[in-house]
Design a protein around this motif. Sequence first.
Motif, PDB file in Angstrom:
ATOM      1  N   VAL A 128       0.824  -1.096  -0.034  1.00 59.94           N
ATOM      2  CA  VAL A 128      -0.061  -0.025  -0.018  1.00 59.94           C
ATOM      3  C   VAL A 128       0.783   1.155   0.132  1.00 59.94           C
ATOM      4  CG1 VAL A 128      -1.805   1.214   1.384  1.00 59.94           C
ATOM      5  CG2 VAL A 128      -2.004  -1.198   0.874  1.00 59.94           C
ATOM      6  N   LEU A 129       1.946   1.514   0.833  1.00 63.07           N
ATOM      7  CA  LEU A 129       3.014   2.397   0.669  1.00 63.07           C
ATOM      8  C   LEU A 129       3.525   2.624  -0.898  1.00 63.07           C
ATOM      9  CD1 LEU A 129       4.550   4.364   2.303  1.00 63.07           C
ATOM     10  CD2 LEU A 129       6.315   2.693   2.441  1.00 63.07           C
ATOM     11  N   ILE A 130       3.654   1.393  -1.580  1.00 65.43           N
ATOM     12  CA  ILE A 130       4.202   1.496  -2.899  1.00 65.43           C
ATOM     13  C   ILE A 130       2.870   2.048  -3.846  1.00 65.43           C
ATOM     14  CG2 ILE A 130       4.730   0.117  -4.830  1.00 65.43           C
ATOM     15  CD1 ILE A 130       6.239  -1.759  -3.121  1.00 65.43           C
ATOM     16  N   LEU A 131       1.847   1.891  -3.556  1.00 64.40           N
ATOM     17  CA  LEU A 131       0.563   2.252  -3.959  1.00 64.40           C
ATOM     18  C   LEU A 131       0.649   3.888  -3.958  1.00 64.40           C
ATOM     19  CD1 LEU A 131      -2.112   1.640  -5.729  1.00 64.40           C
ATOM     20  CD2 LEU A 131      -3.245   2.047  -3.256  1.00 64.40           C
ATOM     21  N   PHE A 132       1.031   4.303  -2.660  1.00 64.04           N
ATOM     22  CA  PHE A 132       1.059   5.722  -2.423  1.00 64.04           C
ATOM     23  C   PHE A 132       2.257   6.522  -3.316  1.00 64.04           C
ATOM     24  CE2 PHE A 132      -0.012   9.512  -0.329  1.00 64.04           C
ATOM     25  CZ  PHE A 132       1.169   9.956   0.370  1.00 64.04           C
ATOM     26  N   PHE A 133       2.986   5.711  -3.447  1.00 66.17           N
ATOM     27  CA  PHE A 133       4.271   6.246  -4.438  1.00 66.17           C
ATOM     28  C   PHE A 133       3.998   6.251  -5.681  1.00 66.17           C
ATOM     29  CE2 PHE A 133       6.705   7.114  -0.928  1.00 66.17           C
ATOM     30  CZ  PHE A 133       7.441   6.150  -0.412  1.00 66.17           C
ATOM     31  N   TYR A 135       0.690   6.816  -6.902  1.00 60.40           N
ATOM     32  CA  TYR A 135       0.049   7.958  -6.948  1.00 60.40           C
ATOM     33  C   TYR A 135       0.817   9.197  -7.076  1.00 60.40           C
ATOM     34  CZ  TYR A 135      -4.753   5.908  -5.863  1.00 60.40           C
ATOM     35  OH  TYR A 135      -5.963   5.332  -5.984  1.00 60.40           O
ATOM     36  N   LEU A 136       1.631   9.354  -6.255  1.00 60.49           N
ATOM     37  CA  LEU A 136       2.428  10.558  -6.389  1.00 60.49           C
ATOM     38  C   LEU A 136       3.361  10.536  -7.711  1.00 60.49           C
ATOM     39  CD1 LEU A 136       4.040  10.767  -2.708  1.00 60.49           C
ATOM     40  CD2 LEU A 136       2.015  11.929  -3.597  1.00 60.49           C
ATOM     41  N   GLY A 137       3.777   9.412  -8.045  1.00 61.45           N
ATOM     42  CA  GLY A 137       4.468   9.296  -9.442  1.00 61.45           C
ATOM     43  C   GLY A 137       3.680   9.923 -10.539  1.00 61.45           C
ATOM     44  N   HIS A 138       2.558   9.480 -10.577  1.00 61.62           N
ATOM     45  CA  HIS A 138       1.244   9.866 -11.374  1.00 61.62           C
ATOM     46  C   HIS A 138       1.074  11.223 -11.527  1.00 61.62           C
ATOM     47  CE1 HIS A 138      -2.678  10.152 -13.205  1.00 61.62           C
ATOM     48  NE2 HIS A 138      -2.080   9.036 -13.906  1.00 61.62           N
ATOM     49  N   MET A 139       0.998  11.639 -10.492  1.00 60.70           N
ATOM     50  CA  MET A 139       0.722  13.304 -10.130  1.00 60.70           C
ATOM     51  C   MET A 139       1.895  13.960 -10.815  1.00 60.70           C
ATOM     52  SD  MET A 139      -1.331  13.139  -6.628  1.00 60.70           S
ATOM     53  CE  MET A 139      -1.135  14.770  -6.264  1.00 60.70           C
ATOM     54  N   ALA A 140       2.904  13.716 -10.268  1.00 60.42           N
ATOM     55  CA  ALA A 140       4.340  14.116 -10.714  1.00 60.42           C
ATOM     56  C   ALA A 140       4.536  14.234 -12.361  1.00 60.42           C
ATOM     57  CB  ALA A 140       5.663  13.736 -10.231  1.00 60.42           C
ATOM     58  N   LEU A 141       4.428  13.299 -12.985  1.00 61.63           N
ATOM     59  CA  LEU A 141       4.333  12.915 -14.513  1.00 61.63           C
ATOM     60  C   LEU A 141       3.586  13.711 -15.141  1.00 61.63           C
ATOM     61  CD1 LEU A 141       5.238   9.067 -14.953  1.00 61.63           C
ATOM     62  CD2 LEU A 141       6.823  11.066 -15.794  1.00 61.63           C
ATOM     63  N   ARG A 153       0.267  11.203 -21.212  1.00 53.82           N
ATOM     64  CA  ARG A 153       0.739   9.936 -21.862  1.00 53.82           C
ATOM     65  C   ARG A 153       1.639   9.143 -20.842  1.00 53.82           C
ATOM     66  NH1 ARG A 153       2.534  10.284 -27.540  1.00 53.82           N
ATOM     67  NH2 ARG A 153       0.441  11.352 -27.539  1.00 53.82           N
ATOM     68  N   ALA A 154       2.516   9.734 -20.443  1.00 56.76           N
ATOM     69  CA  ALA A 154       3.377   9.094 -19.454  1.00 56.76           C
ATOM     70  C   ALA A 154       2.865   8.598 -18.347  1.00 56.76           C
ATOM     71  CB  ALA A 154       4.685  10.132 -18.967  1.00 56.76           C
ATOM     72  N   ALA A 155       1.936   9.594 -17.615  1.00 60.40           N
ATOM     73  CA  ALA A 155       1.162   9.149 -16.572  1.00 60.40           C
ATOM     74  C   ALA A 155       0.297   7.991 -16.748  1.00 60.40           C
ATOM     75  CB  ALA A 155       0.440  10.404 -15.971  1.00 60.40           C
ATOM     76  N   ALA A 156      -0.126   7.856 -18.096  1.00 60.85           N
ATOM     77  CA  ALA A 156      -1.269   6.843 -18.406  1.00 60.85           C
ATOM     78  C   ALA A 156      -0.495   5.553 -18.414  1.00 60.85           C
ATOM     79  CB  ALA A 156      -1.717   7.144 -19.554  1.00 60.85           C
ATOM     80  N   VAL A 157       0.790   5.489 -18.676  1.00 61.72           N
ATOM     81  CA  VAL A 157       1.640   4.392 -18.852  1.00 61.72           C
ATOM     82  C   VAL A 157       2.155   3.733 -17.463  1.00 61.72           C
ATOM     83  CG1 VAL A 157       3.906   3.439 -19.659  1.00 61.72           C
ATOM     84  CG2 VAL A 157       2.541   4.764 -21.140  1.00 61.72           C
ATOM     85  N   LEU A 158       2.469   4.907 -16.564  1.00 63.75           N
ATOM     86  CA  LEU A 158       2.927   4.635 -15.296  1.00 63.75           C
ATOM     87  C   LEU A 158       1.515   4.122 -14.532  1.00 63.75           C
ATOM     88  CD1 LEU A 158       4.873   4.638 -12.665  1.00 63.75           C
ATOM     89  CD2 LEU A 158       3.551   6.794 -12.262  1.00 63.75           C
ATOM     90  N   ALA A 159       0.528   4.437 -14.740  1.00 65.38           N
ATOM     91  CA  ALA A 159      -0.759   4.029 -14.059  1.00 65.38           C
ATOM     92  C   ALA A 159      -1.022   2.359 -14.465  1.00 65.38           C
ATOM     93  CB  ALA A 159      -2.054   4.427 -14.553  1.00 65.38           C
ATOM     94  N   LEU A 160      -0.774   2.103 -15.806  1.00 66.02           N
ATOM     95  CA  LEU A 160      -1.036   0.776 -16.380  1.00 66.02           C
ATOM     96  C   LEU A 160      -0.097  -0.177 -15.743  1.00 66.02           C
ATOM     97  CD1 LEU A 160      -2.546   1.452 -19.873  1.00 66.02           C
ATOM     98  CD2 LEU A 160      -3.538   0.376 -18.053  1.00 66.02           C
ATOM     99  N   VAL A 161       1.175   0.180 -15.971  1.00 68.48           N
ATOM    100  CA  VAL A 161       2.537  -0.748 -15.357  1.00 68.48           C
ATOM    101  C   VAL A 161       2.099  -1.026 -13.701  1.00 68.48           C
ATOM    102  CG1 VAL A 161       4.898  -0.620 -14.755  1.00 68.48           C
ATOM    103  CG2 VAL A 161       4.026  -0.017 -17.252  1.00 68.48           C
ATOM    104  N   GLY A 162       1.787   0.015 -13.097  1.00 69.43           N
ATOM    105  CA  GLY A 162       1.760   0.076 -11.626  1.00 69.43           C
ATOM    106  C   GLY A 162       0.434  -0.750 -11.429  1.00 69.43           C
TER     107      GLY A 162
END
Lengths: 248, 61
Positions: A128-133, A135-141, A153-162
Motif C-alpha cells: 500500500v505504501l508503494i501504491l501511495f508512491f 499515485y505521487l509518481g502519476h501526479m508528478a509525471l 501519456r507518461a502518467a497513463a503508462v505508469l498507471a497501467l504498469v503499476g
Amino acid sequence: MHRFANPGRFLRFADRVLPWCAALTVLLLVPGLYLSLFVAPPDYQQGESVRIMYVHVPSAWMALFVYTNIAVASAVALIWRHPLADLAAKASAPLGAGFTFLALATGSLWGKPMWGAWWVWDARLTSVLILFFLYLGHMALMNAFDDPARGRRAAAVLALVGFVNVPIIKFSVDWWSTLHQPASVLRLSGPSIHPDMLWPLLLMATGFTLFYVTLLLVRMKSELIAARVRALTMLSAEQAGPTSQSLT
Amino acid sequence: MGGYAIFVWPAYALAALVMIALAVDSFRQLRAQRRALQRLEAAAPPRRRRDAAAGNGDQEP
C-alpha cells in the motif's frame, strides 16, 4: 462512453448529477459516522479501537478503487484517445492519494494499540505504501512536461504498469504471512464480519465512494473549463499578433 | 473509548481533515477556473463567436 467525449455534453451531465451525488454523500456519511462511533458494538478482542475500522477500511477500499479507475481511464485514453479519459485520470489521482494516505495513517493509529507498532514491513502495508508512491509518481509525471499531452501519456503508462500492485495488495494477506489480518468482507466464502459491524462499514464505504464521485465530477469540470481558458488565451494571443506572443 | 480514545479520535479527525481539504481544494479550483473563463469571455465575446464558427478547434458549448 463516446457520447460523453463531447465536453459540453459531459459538463451538462455533470451539472445535473453533481447536486445528487453531493446530497447522497452527506446522507450516507452522517448516519454512517453516527453508527460507527456510537451504535456499532466494540470488538470482543479489540474493544473500542475497532471503530478505526470504519474509516480505515473504506479509505483502503477507495485507494484501490480509485487506482483501478485511473488504470481503466489510462487504457481508454491510450487505446481510444478518448478526450475525457485523461482528465478523469488526472482528476482522480490526488483523491486516490489522499485515501491511500488515510489508509496508511489510520492503519498506523490502529496498529499501535493492537500490534504494538506504528509500522511493520509486512506485505500488505508495504504494497500500500508503494501504491501511495505510484499515485505521487502519476501526479508528478502529469505535470512534468511542457506539453501536457506528453505528461498525460507518461502518467497513463505508469498507471497501467503499476496496476499489477492492486491484485498484489488484495492477495498479499493470503500469499504472504502478514501481521495484517486476512479479508473479512470480500472473500469467496462471503463476509465473516458480524452484520452489526458490516452495515456501518458498508454505509461508510458507499459514502466515501460518493464523496469521490462528487469531487471527481467537480475536478473534471475544472479541467474542462481550464482547457477552454487555455484555448481562449492562445486565441487572444494570436489575435494580438506575433510580436506580443509570450506563451511557453 | 476503553482507553483507545487517543487512537480513535485522531483517526476520525485525520479522515475529516483530509477529505475536507480535498473538497475545499476541488471547489476552489473550479471557482478559479470559472472566474478566469468569465474574464476571458467578457474581454472578447464577439471575437469568440466569430472564431468558434471558423472552426479553429475551440470547444463548442
